[in-house]
Design an enzyme around this catalytic site. Sequence first.
Site, PDB file in Angstrom:
ATOM      1  N   LYS A  13       0.828  -1.217   0.000  1.00 55.66           N
ATOM      2  CA  LYS A  13       0.000   0.000   0.000  1.00 55.66           C
ATOM      3  C   LYS A  13       0.860   1.264   0.000  1.00 55.66           C
ATOM      4  O   LYS A  13       0.565   2.220  -0.725  1.00 55.66           O
ATOM      5  CB  LYS A  13      -0.918   0.019   1.233  1.00 55.66           C
ATOM      6  N   ARG A  88     -10.876   0.770   9.957  1.00 59.70           N
ATOM      7  CA  ARG A  88     -10.635  -0.648  10.192  1.00 59.70           C
ATOM      8  C   ARG A  88     -11.888  -1.376  10.668  1.00 59.70           C
ATOM      9  O   ARG A  88     -11.872  -2.601  10.807  1.00 59.70           O
ATOM     10  CB  ARG A  88      -9.511  -0.829  11.226  1.00 59.70           C
ATOM     11  N   ARG A 127      12.615 -10.007   5.345  1.00 59.39           N
ATOM     12  CA  ARG A 127      13.135  -8.647   5.150  1.00 59.39           C
ATOM     13  C   ARG A 127      14.212  -8.284   6.178  1.00 59.39           C
ATOM     14  O   ARG A 127      14.116  -8.647   7.345  1.00 59.39           O
ATOM     15  CB  ARG A 127      11.996  -7.625   5.237  1.00 59.39           C
ATOM     16  N   ARG A 161      13.269  -5.931  11.691  1.00 60.44           N
ATOM     17  CA  ARG A 161      12.202  -5.486  12.582  1.00 60.44           C
ATOM     18  C   ARG A 161      11.737  -6.651  13.436  1.00 60.44           C
ATOM     19  O   ARG A 161      11.620  -7.782  12.964  1.00 60.44           O
ATOM     20  CB  ARG A 161      11.023  -4.950  11.753  1.00 60.44           C
ATOM     21  N   ARG A 172      -0.605 -10.847  12.517  1.00 57.75           N
ATOM     22  CA  ARG A 172      -1.039  -9.545  11.979  1.00 57.75           C
ATOM     23  C   ARG A 172      -1.977  -9.733  10.794  1.00 57.75           C
ATOM     24  O   ARG A 172      -2.952  -8.997  10.628  1.00 57.75           O
ATOM     25  CB  ARG A 172       0.184  -8.724  11.569  1.00 57.75           C
TER      26      ARG A 172
END
Length: 218
Positions: A13, A88, A127, A161, A172
């Site tokens: 996004k 949301r 990542r 992260r 998530r």
Amino acid sequence: MNLILLGPPGAGKGTQAEFLQTRLHLCKLSTGDMLRAAVKAGTEIGRQADAVMKAGQLVSDDIMIRLIRERVQQADCEGGFILDGFPRTIAQAEALDQMLAEMGKPLALVIELTVNDAILVERIAGRFSCARCGTGYHDTFKPTRVAGVCDVCGSKEFSRRKDDVRETVAARLAAYHAQTAPLLPYYEGRGILRSVDGMADIGAVTEAINKVLKPFVK
């Protein structure tokens, strides 16, 4: 033109919003960024939000709607905006619609980036980035040319992260689907929902979004 981008973390996004911001001169609005800016500026809403967050509580829908109302009235939003991270829930969507209708700034479209959860977990969990210059990499899709050495600055220090681990990413995603699922029929019922394949390469996703937006771009 006012848009909402829907999609879970890692769906792209942010990248697509930046492209739209540049091409269509729309203002990219992230609720997290707006909250931080309001707190830093010491506005009335910022002070209220800061107190709530320091108490370990979630910022109320009322505060968020007031924050968005204040933000979209600023000069850089005159040409339209792209909202990321809100709404949301159905209650938030209804409150947002009411507020935007009162302001004469209704939504043109809600664009959903559809994903394959298993592939997305793999995409996110691998990542990492250079701790010195911030260049991003991926264990599988974009490793460093020389193992353990940043392609850009030559640093040998990297970071990941804490929430980019498989279990956290899966949780998530589950939370996103649980929260967002009711929004899809809500916006579909209003006739403004469009879906594109968020798992395609970046250029293909951009092309698909441009195709969806073509009737709305003068």
